[in-house]
Write a protein that holds these residues in place. Structure first.
Motif, mmCIF file in Angstrom:
data_model
loop_
_atom_site.group_PDB
_atom_site.id
_atom_site.type_symbol
_atom_site.label_atom_id
_atom_site.label_comp_id
_atom_site.label_asym_id
_atom_site.label_seq_id
_atom_site.Cartn_x
_atom_site.Cartn_y
_atom_site.Cartn_z
ATOM 1 N N VAL A 55 0.835 -1.198 0.000
ATOM 2 C CA VAL A 55 0.000 0.000 0.000
ATOM 3 C C VAL A 55 0.867 1.245 0.000
ATOM 4 C CG1 VAL A 55 -1.680 1.322 1.350
ATOM 5 C CG2 VAL A 55 -1.958 -1.148 1.104
ATOM 6 N N GLY A 56 1.962 1.219 0.782
ATOM 7 C CA GLY A 56 2.878 2.350 0.820
ATOM 8 C C GLY A 56 3.494 2.623 -0.548
ATOM 9 N N THR A 57 3.711 1.572 -1.307
ATOM 10 C CA THR A 57 4.246 1.749 -2.670
ATOM 11 C C THR A 57 3.236 2.473 -3.561
ATOM 12 O OG1 THR A 57 5.591 -0.257 -2.485
ATOM 13 C CG2 THR A 57 5.105 0.539 -4.709
ATOM 14 N N TYR A 58 1.969 2.015 -3.523
ATOM 15 C CA TYR A 58 0.952 2.607 -4.380
ATOM 16 C C TYR A 58 0.544 4.013 -3.930
ATOM 17 C CZ TYR A 58 0.248 -1.691 -7.013
ATOM 18 O OH TYR A 58 0.425 -2.770 -7.846
ATOM 19 N N LEU A 59 0.763 4.333 -2.663
ATOM 20 C CA LEU A 59 0.476 5.689 -2.203
ATOM 21 C C LEU A 59 1.577 6.685 -2.592
ATOM 22 C CD1 LEU A 59 -1.002 5.123 1.386
ATOM 23 C CD2 LEU A 59 -2.220 5.865 -0.667
ATOM 24 N N GLY A 60 2.667 6.184 -3.176
ATOM 25 C CA GLY A 60 3.751 7.060 -3.618
ATOM 26 C C GLY A 60 3.450 7.718 -4.960
ATOM 27 N N VAL A 61 4.445 8.399 -5.486
ATOM 28 C CA VAL A 61 4.319 9.052 -6.797
ATOM 29 C C VAL A 61 5.469 8.602 -7.690
ATOM 30 C CG1 VAL A 61 3.043 11.056 -5.993
ATOM 31 C CG2 VAL A 61 5.540 11.077 -5.887
ATOM 32 N N ALA A 62 5.161 8.405 -8.960
ATOM 33 C CA ALA A 62 6.192 7.980 -9.924
ATOM 34 C C ALA A 62 6.896 9.207 -10.494
ATOM 35 C CB ALA A 62 5.550 7.158 -11.037
ATOM 36 N N LEU A 63 8.230 9.167 -10.537
ATOM 37 C CA LEU A 63 9.035 10.286 -11.054
ATOM 38 C C LEU A 63 9.685 9.870 -12.364
ATOM 39 C CD1 LEU A 63 10.424 13.076 -10.751
ATOM 40 C CD2 LEU A 63 12.268 11.869 -9.539
#
Length: 579
Positions: A55-63
């Motif tokens: 979940v922490g991964t999907y709550l991040g943002v892709a750069l």
């Protein structure tokens, strides 16, 4: 960079909110409090925190490292993209709370998932996630809460390690360096802060719950201490009234009531004008609890009282149980159902068990007292034929040689037996009555010894109205005559002493007879001894009665020397009776 830090902190805030929800789960409480998790608990924790990391991964943002633009995280990343995320928060918390196995297990789940998303940092981020679990497990301490600053440092350290892994493994290096320059510091700060806040909230919530439980336990102990003295006498209107007053004062509900199976024993508080002690039970819910023995929570705004206009609206009704049978109820009323929390219900159910146990103890104490009194009566009754057999032998021997003397002794025996009847129905009599009893016995004995026996009395007269169990002195005197001086031809002496020792009275019977051997002396009074001359039942019974009535300190003390005599004494409490 500042924009990214704000975004990361927002994402971390969402994760921290989850921390509060976690404190409501039983498995999470076990994770906090247990020294060691069992296999099922470990697997549950690994799966949970592994999913938490995902979940922490999907709550991040892709750069995008070419354009430096941020996008939402998709199922597959391009070769130029990487993710600024809070995945490490869940993994570090897993290791700090559960140790190496939980940290590594959760790290593997979240790390492998990260690898499946692709991007040029897939391998480095996946491996560093597993290593984060190892690092957190290193700092795991059983039953010890880490300081927030320490947790922040651990979270920041693991994130810094991930930045290092990106620089070491990810290719091309220039692209990795650009990524680290943009997301490195924001992720280190945000995830360090997030980890610290996560555990801080968890520990604070759990600490508050512990304080509430401690206060509830203190309240229960206080109530138990106050109610025990009342319920030890059983459940009746007087004791129920006292208990309800205590509960009303300690718990402060709208009203408290206790009932037996049919009637209200006490009602304190609101609507006591018609819920009166001694009247029949008025509510259907109370009758249901008595019939089924189960807790009933009334929260629909009415307790179905048959009195028009009754304001009692919400209540918790619990059964009072003795030996598996519902014998009554305890009822606590509240102004509304909102006040009846799970904590209140748990407390009231605990009170029900407490009061039920006290009632069972009261019944056990009463049964023990009855058994104790019955045994004392049996021991007293056991003495009567023992003396009567010896007395009748003396009188029979005088009928032919001295009929007048025999007639006089029969009169003394009649008086003696009347005293026996009185003593059988009394638990204690005065020392004066007991001494009169002994003197009646000695009148019979002196007829047998003629001029060979001397009786001496040394009695403090002010002690004559003190209390003593009946049939205590006569068997001791009989023992002195029958086993001590029986074979002496002259100068036989029996001396009785009753003296004041301040808070106690010492009573002693001495003889100058043949004494008792050391081997037999050790067991005399503590068991029934078989011999040619007797069984020792008299002294055994007296010792038992004295101990049962006054305690171990009143046990017989026997001293003796062969061919010099025997002294038997005991001490009883002085009551200070004045007539």
């Amino acid at each position: 960079m500042l924009d990214l830090l704000v975004i990361m902190l927002e994402r971390v805030g969402m994760i921290v909110a989850v921390a509060f929800l976690l404190t409501r789960f039983r498995f999470f409480k076990n994770l906090i409090y247990r020294d060691k998790l069992n296999r099922k608990q470990e697997i549950t924790a690994i799966l949970f925190f592994g999913f938490f990391g995902i979940v922490g991964t999907y709550l991040g943002v892709a750069l995008d490292t070419n354009t430096l633009h941020f996008n939402s995280v998709s199922a597959v990343l391009s070769s130029e993209e990487a993710i600024a995320n809070s995945r490490v928060v869940g993994i570090v918390v897993a290791g700090l709370l559960g140790g190496y196995r939980v940290g590594i297990g959760a790290g593997m789940i979240a790390g492998i998932h990260r690898m499946t998303l692709g991007g040029f940092t897939a391998i480095s981020c996946g491996v560093s996630t597993i290593i984060a679990g190892v690092i957190a497990g290193f700092f795991y301490r059983k039953r010890r809460a880490l300081k927030p600053l320490t947790v922040f440092a651990i979270g920041a350290l693991t994130e810094a390690m991930q930045m290092s892994m990106i620089l070491l493994i990810s290719k091309p290096f220039e692209q990795a360096l650009t990524l680290v320059k943009v997301i490195g510091l924001p992720m280190i700060l945000a995830n360090g802060i997030g980890t610290a806040l996560f555990l801080l909230i968890v520990y604070n919530v759990m600490s508050q719950q512990e304080k509430v439980m401690a206060l509830q336990a203190q309240k229960m102990l206080r109530i138990a201490n106050q109610t025990l003295s009342y319920l030890r006498t059983g459940m009746n209107m007087d004791t129920a009234q006292a208990v309800c007053h205590i509960l009303y004062r300690e718990l402060q509900p709208s009203a408290v009531a206790m009932t037996n199976k049919t009637d209200i024993l006490a009602h304190i508080g609101l609507e006591s004008d018609h819920h009166k002690a001694g009247s029949s039970i008025r509510t259907d819910e109370t009758k249901d609890v008595i019939d089924h023995g189960e807790v009933v929570v009334v929260n629909d705004g009415t307790i179905h009282c048959d009195y028009v206009g009754c304001r009692l609206g919400a209540a918790v009704i619990v059964p009072l149980i003795r030996r598996g049978e519902t014998i009554g109820t305890l009822k606590l009323y509240y102004p509304s159902e909102k006040v009846i929390t799970d904590v209140n219900i748990e407390l009231i159910v605990g009170l029900s068990s407490l009061l039920s146990n006290q009632l069972e103890i009261a019944e056990t104490d009463y049964a023990y007292q009855l058994a104790k009194e019955a045994e004392i009566k049996a021991l007293q009754a056991q003495i009567h034929p023992h003396f009567l057999f010896n007395a009748m032998n003396i009188i029979v021997s005088l009928i032919r040689t001295d009929p007048d003397r025999a007639r006089k002794l029969l009169t003394s025996l009649s008086y003696f037996l009347r005293q026996n009847v009185t003593g059988t129905t009394a638990s204690q009599i005065t020392l004066e009555q007991e001494l009169s009893h002994v003197k009646a016995y000695l009148e019979i004995i002196e007829a047998r010894f003629i001029d060979r026996l001397t009786i001496l009395y040394n009695v403090d007269d002010h002690l004559l109205y003190e209390k003593i169990p009946p049939f205590t002195l006569q068997p001791i005197v009989e023992n002195a005559i029958h086993h001590g001086i029986n074979d002496m031809e002259n100068n036989s002496i029996v001396k009785m002493t009753v003296r004041d020792l301040g808070g106690e009275i010492e009573i002693k019977v001495e003889d100058n007879g043949k004494g008792i051997s050391p081997e037999r002396l050790a067991d005399l009074g503590t068991m029934q001894l078989e011999s040619e001359s007797g069984t020792g039942v008299g002294l055994f019974n007296i010792n038992r009665r004295l101990i049962m009535t006054f305690g171990d300190s009143a046990a017989l003390t026997i001293t003796s020397k062969v061919n010099e005599g025997t002294a038997i004494s005991f001490r009883i409490p002085k009551l200070g009776v004045v007539l």
